[in-house]
Write an enzyme that holds these catalytic residues in place. Structure first.
Site, PDB file in Angstrom:
ATOM      1  N   SER A 183      -1.922  96.167  48.307  1.00  0.00           N
ATOM      2  CA  SER A 183      -3.296  95.658  48.238  1.00  0.00           C
ATOM      3  C   SER A 183      -3.554  94.676  49.373  1.00  0.00           C
ATOM      4  CB  SER A 183      -3.532  95.030  46.855  1.00  0.00           C
ATOM      5  OG  SER A 183      -4.901  94.820  46.623  1.00  0.00           O
ATOM      6  N   ASP A 311      -9.405 104.795  43.365  1.00  0.00           N
ATOM      7  CA  ASP A 311      -9.098 103.363  43.335  1.00  0.00           C
ATOM      8  C   ASP A 311     -10.382 102.559  43.150  1.00  0.00           C
ATOM      9  OD1 ASP A 311      -8.357 100.726  43.836  1.00  0.00           O
ATOM     10  OD2 ASP A 311      -7.053 101.230  45.511  1.00  0.00           O
ATOM     11  N   HIS A 339      -5.412 101.624  41.180  1.00  0.00           N
ATOM     12  CA  HIS A 339      -5.086 100.616  42.200  1.00  0.00           C
ATOM     13  C   HIS A 339      -3.672 100.092  42.008  1.00  0.00           C
ATOM     14  CE1 HIS A 339      -5.897  97.578  45.254  1.00  0.00           C
ATOM     15  NE2 HIS A 339      -5.301  96.694  44.460  1.00  0.00           N
TER      16      HIS A 339
END
Length: 366
Positions: A183, A311, A339
């Protein structure tokens, strides 16, 4: 074989269970999916600006959980939070780095993550079980101890990534270093790789998992729809605002407390604190300058960029395409995965697919 001019594209599916339909369900599966837990040994490194960073290490020969009689006085002090069991000792470096050519992975966590995050745990356990050294550096304020300065961390801090990489390379220069980021950590790593080009060539291979490479699109995706705003932004802001308010008490007059307290989205938080504190004009300037997507055409290290097309943190239309990326990049964009979770298996699911995917790329380039 010459390097291709543009990135390769892999659309092979992640076998997500049928009872987890959609990106939100697959992302929230992290709350109940199973994974093997691992403990680390922590090393604290002083930064040039008078702050510190905590690095959590694991590897063959490094015993994190010792019996009480083998523990030195103070070995567990300050480790009430996170997955570190004790502090690093001089002999531990010998246990880690006795042979050259050992594969090693440095893993950059995501927003408000740590070595205790489920994705970090599952990845670390997978590679540790296969004889790799694994280290997870914590961005400032994420290891359980407040950092010393008014600043924190952000999505495009290439200087911090460079310092973290240099720190582990100095500690163990003889191993084969790989890097991965999840991320926020993935975006920061990709931005660094694009900026450094040939200077990052000492890294064997890299991977970015669920990286929000278009921060403007990501921020708007998390801020505008009602569901993401309540599901994700509220969770992140709970800890982020508490940390910054604590800083405001230590640094009176430096932080706009009123704006911070009224921040209800990540965009408002970044506009009130992250952008001005780290030298950006406003949130749009911060998101634009720190997005890794424009730099993907300059990456020279073999790199896997994996994003699920469902996502919730990054719309599918904002994902990078092959023509935007260098030939050193492999884009893997399965339809499902959510995600940074990519859950598979029977109920309650597990997080084993992602580390296996990373392992395949690091070993074969595919």
């Amino acid at each position: 074989m010459p390097t291709p001019a543009v990135a390769r594209l892999d659309i092979a599916p992640c076998p997500v269970p049928r009872w987890l339909p959609g990106g939100h369900a697959q992302t929230l599966a992290t709350l109940f999916s199973s994974y093997h837990k691992i403990h680390f040994v922590r090393d604290r490194v002083e930064t040039p600006d008078g702050d510190f960073l905590d690095f959590d290490w694991s590897g063959p020969g490094l015993i994190a959980r010792r019996s009480l009689q083998d523990m030195q006085p103070g070995q567990s002090e300050g480790l009430q939070h996170g997955a570190a069991a004790r502090w690093m000792e001089i002999d531990d470096w010998t246990a880690l780095g006795t042979h050259s050519g050992i594969p090693a992975l440095i893993l950059f966590h995501g927003l408000e993550g740590s070595s205790a995050s489920p994705y970090a745990q599952s990845i670390a356990q997978y590679f540790r079980a296969r004889g790799w050294i694994v280290v997870i550096p914590h961005f400032r304020g994420c290891s359980g101890t407040p950092n010393r300065l008014a600043r924190a961390y952000h999505s495009g801090d290439s200087e911090e990534i460079d310092f973290m990489l240099a720190s582990v390379r100095t500690r163990l220069p003889q191993v084969m270093w790989h890097a991965a980021g999840v991320s926020l950590g993935g975006n920061a790593l990709l931005k660094y790789l694009g900026e450094q080009r040939q200077d990052a060539g000492w890294l064997t291979a890299c991977a970015a998992i669920s990286a929000p490479v278009d921060l403007v699109a990501s921020g708007r995706s998390l801020g505008r729809p009602l569901l993401p705003r309540h599901l994700y932004s509220r969770v992140f802001l709970k800890t982020m605002k508490a940390k910054v308010l604590e800083k405001a008490r230590r640094f009176p007059g430096v932080i706009d407390i009123l704006r911070l307290e009224h921040a209800h989205t990540l965009q408002e938080f970044d506009d009130a604190y992250t952008a001005p504190m780290h030298g950006f004009r406003d949130v749009l300037d911060y998101w634009t300058q720190c997005s890794a997507k424009p730099l993907l055409g300059q990456v020279t290290v073999p790199t896997l960029v994996i994003n699920a097309r469902n996502d919730p943190f990054l719309p599918a239309q904002a994902l990078p395409v092959a023509a935007e990326c260098a030939g050193s990049i492999l884009l893997h964009q399965p339809d499902d995965g959510g995600h940074a979770v990519f859950p598979t298996g029977n109920f309650p699911s597990h997080q084993g697919w992602l580390p296996q995917r990373l392992g395949t790329f690091f070993e074969t380039g595919l």
